[in-house]
Design a protein around this motif. Structure first.
Motif, PDB file in Angstrom:
ATOM      1  N   SER A   1      -6.648   8.028  -4.729  1.00  0.00           N
ATOM      2  CA  SER A   1      -7.425   7.428  -2.837  1.00  0.00           C
ATOM      3  C   SER A   1      -8.148   6.951  -2.825  1.00  0.00           C
ATOM      4  CB  SER A   1      -8.256   9.179  -2.758  1.00  0.00           C
ATOM      5  OG  SER A   1      -9.041   9.777  -3.318  1.00  0.00           O
TER       6      SER A   1
ATOM      7  N   PRO B   1       0.299   9.053  -6.092  1.00  0.00           N
ATOM      8  CA  PRO B   1      -0.298  10.159  -5.193  1.00  0.00           C
ATOM      9  C   PRO B   1      -1.623  10.148  -5.457  1.00  0.00           C
ATOM     10  CG  PRO B   1       1.568  11.453  -6.482  1.00  0.00           C
ATOM     11  CD  PRO B   1       1.310   9.695  -6.907  1.00  0.00           C
TER      12      PRO B   1
ATOM     13  N   LYS C   1       0.422  -1.017  -0.164  1.00  0.00           N
ATOM     14  CA  LYS C   1      -0.461   0.061  -0.281  1.00  0.00           C
ATOM     15  C   LYS C   1       0.815   1.742  -0.301  1.00  0.00           C
ATOM     16  CE  LYS C   1      -4.166  -1.272   3.015  1.00  0.00           C
ATOM     17  NZ  LYS C   1      -4.446  -1.501   3.885  1.00  0.00           N
TER      18      LYS C   1
ATOM     19  N   GLN D   1       0.783   4.056  -3.119  1.00  0.00           N
ATOM     20  CA  GLN D   1       0.460   5.573  -2.791  1.00  0.00           C
ATOM     21  C   GLN D   1       1.773   5.940  -3.265  1.00  0.00           C
ATOM     22  OE1 GLN D   1      -0.544   4.623   0.906  1.00  0.00           O
ATOM     23  NE2 GLN D   1      -2.781   5.287   0.646  1.00  0.00           N
TER      24      GLN D   1
END
Length: 56
Positions: free
Chosen positions: A49, A46, A38, A42
């Motif tokens: 979401s 970025p 995860k 991310q």
């Protein structure tokens, strides 16, 4: 003593991309744990979401 290797697992991440969320993408993420996968995802994406992490 045996040689120990750290085996990295390949997780797949599904997410929708673009402004209208019309494009569904799946990308591989290589990591030792689900939480690390995860974190890597991310960092690489970025702006995303919402995503689904698929465990090996």
């Amino acid at each position: 003593m045996k040689n120990r290797r750290n085996y990295t697992m390949c997780f797949w991440v599904k997410f929708r991309e673009d402004e209208n969320e019309k494009i569904l993408r799946e990308v591989p993420v290589h990591a030792d744990t689900k939480n690390k996968a995860k974190d890597i995802f991310q960092q690489d994406f970025p702006g995303v979401s919402q995503f689904e992490l698929i465990s090996p």
